[in-house]
Design a protein around this motif. Structure first.
Motif, PDB file in Angstrom:
ATOM      1  N   LYS A   8       1.217  -1.555   0.139  1.00  0.00           N
ATOM      2  CA  LYS A   8       0.236   0.144  -0.460  1.00  0.00           C
ATOM      3  C   LYS A   8       1.129   1.308   0.064  1.00  0.00           C
ATOM      4  O   LYS A   8       0.677   2.687  -0.513  1.00  0.00           O
ATOM      5  CB  LYS A   8      -0.926   0.049   0.978  1.00  0.00           C
ATOM      6  N   ILE A   9       2.026   0.967   0.285  1.00  0.00           N
ATOM      7  CA  ILE A   9       2.958   2.288   0.395  1.00  0.00           C
ATOM      8  C   ILE A   9       3.920   2.418  -1.127  1.00  0.00           C
ATOM      9  O   ILE A   9       3.927   1.816  -1.782  1.00  0.00           O
ATOM     10  CB  ILE A   9       4.283   1.900   1.805  1.00  0.00           C
ATOM     11  N   ALA A  10       3.276   4.304  -1.522  1.00  0.00           N
ATOM     12  CA  ALA A  10       3.851   4.264  -2.766  1.00  0.00           C
ATOM     13  C   ALA A  10       5.041   4.298  -2.824  1.00  0.00           C
ATOM     14  O   ALA A  10       5.412   4.647  -4.083  1.00  0.00           O
ATOM     15  CB  ALA A  10       3.219   5.215  -3.494  1.00  0.00           C
ATOM     16  N   VAL A  11       5.238   4.970  -1.626  1.00  0.00           N
ATOM     17  CA  VAL A  11       7.283   5.700  -1.882  1.00  0.00           C
ATOM     18  C   VAL A  11       8.279   4.242  -2.281  1.00  0.00           C
ATOM     19  O   VAL A  11       7.731   3.567  -1.571  1.00  0.00           O
ATOM     20  CB  VAL A  11       7.290   6.150  -0.910  1.00  0.00           C
ATOM     21  N   ALA A  12       9.187   4.853  -3.262  1.00  0.00           N
ATOM     22  CA  ALA A  12      10.110   3.625  -3.248  1.00  0.00           C
ATOM     23  C   ALA A  12      10.922   2.980  -2.117  1.00  0.00           C
ATOM     24  O   ALA A  12      10.932   3.869  -0.923  1.00  0.00           O
ATOM     25  CB  ALA A  12      11.276   4.642  -3.704  1.00  0.00           C
ATOM     26  N   ASP A  13      10.643   2.042  -1.862  1.00  0.00           N
ATOM     27  CA  ASP A  13      11.161   1.259  -1.337  1.00  0.00           C
ATOM     28  C   ASP A  13      12.850   1.911  -0.418  1.00  0.00           C
ATOM     29  O   ASP A  13      13.211   1.844   0.426  1.00  0.00           O
ATOM     30  CB  ASP A  13      11.275  -0.552  -1.223  1.00  0.00           C
ATOM     31  N   ASN A  18      15.712   4.279   4.206  1.00  0.00           N
ATOM     32  CA  ASN A  18      16.705   4.373   4.168  1.00  0.00           C
ATOM     33  C   ASN A  18      16.860   6.067   5.414  1.00  0.00           C
ATOM     34  O   ASN A  18      15.724   6.145   5.081  1.00  0.00           O
ATOM     35  CB  ASN A  18      17.813   4.707   3.548  1.00  0.00           C
ATOM     36  N   SER A  19      17.421   6.028   5.882  1.00  0.00           N
ATOM     37  CA  SER A  19      17.270   7.648   6.707  1.00  0.00           C
ATOM     38  C   SER A  19      18.492   8.240   6.550  1.00  0.00           C
ATOM     39  O   SER A  19      19.258   7.939   6.515  1.00  0.00           O
ATOM     40  CB  SER A  19      16.665   7.533   8.074  1.00  0.00           C
ATOM     41  N   ARG A  20      18.221   9.793   6.687  1.00  0.00           N
ATOM     42  CA  ARG A  20      18.954  11.237   6.978  1.00  0.00           C
ATOM     43  C   ARG A  20      20.265  10.270   8.266  1.00  0.00           C
ATOM     44  O   ARG A  20      21.641  10.833   7.857  1.00  0.00           O
ATOM     45  CB  ARG A  20      18.720  12.696   7.100  1.00  0.00           C
ATOM     46  N   PHE A  21      19.999   9.757   8.736  1.00  0.00           N
ATOM     47  CA  PHE A  21      20.439   9.476  10.311  1.00  0.00           C
ATOM     48  C   PHE A  21      21.754   8.450   9.692  1.00  0.00           C
ATOM     49  O   PHE A  21      22.816   9.178  10.295  1.00  0.00           O
ATOM     50  CB  PHE A  21      19.618   8.376  10.944  1.00  0.00           C
ATOM     51  N   TYR A  22      21.590   7.578   9.121  1.00  0.00           N
ATOM     52  CA  TYR A  22      22.653   6.888   8.394  1.00  0.00           C
ATOM     53  C   TYR A  22      23.835   7.061   7.262  1.00  0.00           C
ATOM     54  O   TYR A  22      24.658   6.830   7.343  1.00  0.00           O
ATOM     55  CB  TYR A  22      21.744   5.421   7.946  1.00  0.00           C
ATOM     56  N   GLU A  23      22.965   8.764   6.788  1.00  0.00           N
ATOM     57  CA  GLU A  23      23.756   9.564   5.828  1.00  0.00           C
ATOM     58  C   GLU A  23      24.743  10.278   6.859  1.00  0.00           C
ATOM     59  O   GLU A  23      25.701  10.774   6.188  1.00  0.00           O
ATOM     60  CB  GLU A  23      23.333  10.247   4.621  1.00  0.00           C
ATOM     61  N   THR A 167      17.598  14.988  -9.527  1.00  0.00           N
ATOM     62  CA  THR A 167      18.921  15.052  -8.607  1.00  0.00           C
ATOM     63  C   THR A 167      18.456  16.320  -7.240  1.00  0.00           C
ATOM     64  O   THR A 167      18.559  15.614  -6.472  1.00  0.00           O
ATOM     65  CB  THR A 167      19.724  14.992  -9.425  1.00  0.00           C
ATOM     66  N   GLY A 168      18.040  17.336  -8.156  1.00  0.00           N
ATOM     67  CA  GLY A 168      17.495  18.548  -6.518  1.00  0.00           C
ATOM     68  C   GLY A 168      16.090  18.053  -6.041  1.00  0.00           C
ATOM     69  O   GLY A 168      16.222  18.196  -4.927  1.00  0.00           O
ATOM     70  N   LEU A 169      15.085  18.031  -7.369  1.00  0.00           N
ATOM     71  CA  LEU A 169      14.122  17.733  -6.910  1.00  0.00           C
ATOM     72  C   LEU A 169      14.165  15.925  -5.647  1.00  0.00           C
ATOM     73  O   LEU A 169      13.147  15.588  -4.508  1.00  0.00           O
ATOM     74  CB  LEU A 169      13.252  17.473  -7.985  1.00  0.00           C
ATOM     75  N   TYR A 170      14.528  15.043  -6.036  1.00  0.00           N
ATOM     76  CA  TYR A 170      14.950  13.627  -5.631  1.00  0.00           C
ATOM     77  C   TYR A 170      15.292  13.818  -4.213  1.00  0.00           C
ATOM     78  O   TYR A 170      14.798  13.703  -3.384  1.00  0.00           O
ATOM     79  CB  TYR A 170      15.515  13.334  -5.921  1.00  0.00           C
ATOM     80  N   SER A 171      16.709  14.742  -4.316  1.00  0.00           N
ATOM     81  CA  SER A 171      16.799  15.294  -2.971  1.00  0.00           C
ATOM     82  C   SER A 171      15.855  16.094  -2.115  1.00  0.00           C
ATOM     83  O   SER A 171      15.743  16.051  -1.079  1.00  0.00           O
ATOM     84  CB  SER A 171      18.140  15.983  -2.595  1.00  0.00           C
ATOM     85  N   THR A 172      15.341  16.472  -2.859  1.00  0.00           N
ATOM     86  CA  THR A 172      14.202  17.691  -1.574  1.00  0.00           C
ATOM     87  C   THR A 172      12.854  16.490  -1.146  1.00  0.00           C
ATOM     88  O   THR A 172      12.306  16.493  -0.286  1.00  0.00           O
ATOM     89  CB  THR A 172      13.960  18.434  -2.311  1.00  0.00           C
ATOM     90  N   CYS A 173      13.038  15.444  -1.913  1.00  0.00           N
ATOM     91  CA  CYS A 173      11.820  15.133  -1.544  1.00  0.00           C
ATOM     92  C   CYS A 173      12.472  13.976  -0.828  1.00  0.00           C
ATOM     93  O   CYS A 173      11.456  13.864  -0.134  1.00  0.00           O
ATOM     94  CB  CYS A 173      11.011  13.991  -2.544  1.00  0.00           C
ATOM     95  N   VAL A 174      13.920  13.457  -0.814  1.00  0.00           N
ATOM     96  CA  VAL A 174      14.156  12.546   0.757  1.00  0.00           C
ATOM     97  C   VAL A 174      14.179  13.676   1.615  1.00  0.00           C
ATOM     98  O   VAL A 174      13.121  12.718   2.696  1.00  0.00           O
ATOM     99  CB  VAL A 174      15.206  11.937   0.038  1.00  0.00           C
ATOM    100  N   ASP A 175      14.248  14.776   1.849  1.00  0.00           N
ATOM    101  CA  ASP A 175      14.557  15.447   3.234  1.00  0.00           C
ATOM    102  C   ASP A 175      12.561  15.035   3.299  1.00  0.00           C
ATOM    103  O   ASP A 175      12.386  15.371   4.177  1.00  0.00           O
ATOM    104  CB  ASP A 175      14.462  17.174   2.886  1.00  0.00           C
TER     105      ASP A 175
END
Length: 398
Positions: A8-13, A18-23, A167-175
């Motif tokens: 049911k989750i639409a966001v990419a696995d 993952n999370s920004r903590f691990y980044e 790349t910019g949109l993807y990074s913003t969406c991840v945030d």
């Protein structure tokens, strides 16, 4: 067992798991390698942090006390040493030193360092769960101060204009999704638990939800759905408390209000419908028990996942969390956040310009932002298929 929930989750696995903590951890690994030749001791790093906080170059501040109302009071230097030496940080201790060293270099405002040290003082004086929460907060500060300065989410970048835009949109969406995960966990698990304990006048447990209860709820998300938030769970927490099976606690009216889309991320106390009739809720649930009993969150999670009956009880809770990431909510939420940012709007225009004319439809040559216009109809209502196509193009949706 949880495939139906995950589907049911639409966001990419790759984003959900993952999370920004691990980044931040990865970033600090690089810092540690770069700084190997400096051979700085943690004592030196801690003293430098205290000097920054006090606005001095004298190391006599090692003996100075610091007090930040409602946060902490004590000797920041000694507290930092104790915090760093805490047994729970075995194997992770190097990141505390690296994070503090990086913040010493980037932090310009002594007040920011004072607040950071006050959190460490309080953590040193309290339980392991509080220590781990302070550790996660420390790494989050590195993320904001250092990692995001190197983020591709700016107009200046490498590669083609389209590559930079995606790349910019993807990074913003991840945030944005990182923030959505945090808000969804709060709304789905933490606020209902706090609301229940408040209703039954158990204010001690109400205060333990954020520090202790969160470790179980976040641990369940990690183990059952492979979803990681910005705060890693401390499943070895010896105090398994601040938890309750709130779905069977007589909070129907209040939960319906709390889980309304417009209330995402809000404290239950800020929602009038949640406060209404709250004290009529009877003491219907066992405190500090969530489906199964256990000494630690890890014990509880293991027992839940090892029992098919317990798993069935868990599913409604996971479905309540997953609804925030289903297509009918997350597409609109993400798109509305993107178009509120001028840089993201410029990137959307670039991605839109790369699309075939048959998808674009009629384009007004005088429109400064045709990509944004393409996403909404004349009544400024989101055109969901177009927004979905945009998010799929940049790799955010499955």
């Amino acid at each position: 067992e949880f495939r139906a929930v995950v589907d049911k989750i639409a966001v990419a696995d790759c984003i959900m798991s993952n999370s920004r903590f691990y980044e931040s951890v990865s970033y600090l690994d690089g810092c540690i390698r770069r700084n190997e030749k400096e051979q700085l001791t943690f004592e030196h790093i801690a003293a430098a942090a205290v000097m920054k906080a006090c606005g001095t170059t004298s190391d006599r501040v090692r003996y100075q006390r610091l007090r930040i109302p409602d946060l902490g009071e004590g000797n920041p230097y000694l507290s930092a040493l104790n915090f760093h030496a805490a047994p729970i940080f075995e194997g992770q201790r190097q990141y505390i030193g690296a994070a503090l060293h990086e913040l010493n270099s980037t932090c310009q405002d002594p007040t920011e360092m004072q607040v950071l040290l006050a959190h460490i003082i309080r953590a040193d004086q309290e339980c392991n769960a509080r220590k781990y929460a302070a550790y996660a907060s420390l790494l989050e500060k590195v993320l904001h101060a250092c990692v995001r300065n190197d983020s591709p989410g700016t107009v200046q970048g490498i590669g083609t204009q389209l590559h930079r835009a995606k790349t910019g949109l993807y990074s913003t969406c991840v945030d944005l999704i990182e923030e959505l995960k945090t808000q969804a966990a709060r709304t789905t698990f933490l606020e209902p638990a706090k609301m229940y304990f408040h209703a039954v006048h158990d204010h001690t447990m109400e205060g333990d939800v954020d520090v202790h209860g969160a470790n179980l709820y976040l641990g369940i998300l990690e183990e059952a759905l492979d979803i990681k938030t910005g705060r890693p769970s401390f499943v070895q927490d010896s105090s398994c408390k601040g938890i309750v099976m709130f779905l069977s606690a007589g909070l129907g009216e209040q939960l319906a209000a709390l889980w309304a889309p417009e209330n995402l991320g809000k404290s239950w106390e800020a929602i009038p419908q949640c406060r209404r009739n709250l004290y009529q809720v009877q003491h219907q649930a066992r405190k500090n028990v969530f489906i199964c009993e256990g000494q630690t969150p890890e014990d509880v999670i293991t027992r839940i996942l090892g029992s098919s009956a317990a798993v069935q009880q868990l599913v409604p809770y996971l479905e309540a969390f997953a609804k925030w990431f289903q297509r009918d909510f997350v597409v609109g939420w993400l798109t509305n956040q993107l178009v509120a940012n001028d840089i993201s709007v410029a990137f959307i225009d670039v991605v839109f310009a790369s699309m075939p004319s048959g998808i674009q439809g009629p384009v007004d040559a005088s429109d400064p932002h045709p990509g944004r216009t393409w996403l909404y109809d004349d009544d400024y209502k989101l055109i969901v298929p177009n927004a979905t196509m945009l998010l799929q193009q940049i790799g955010v949706l499955k």
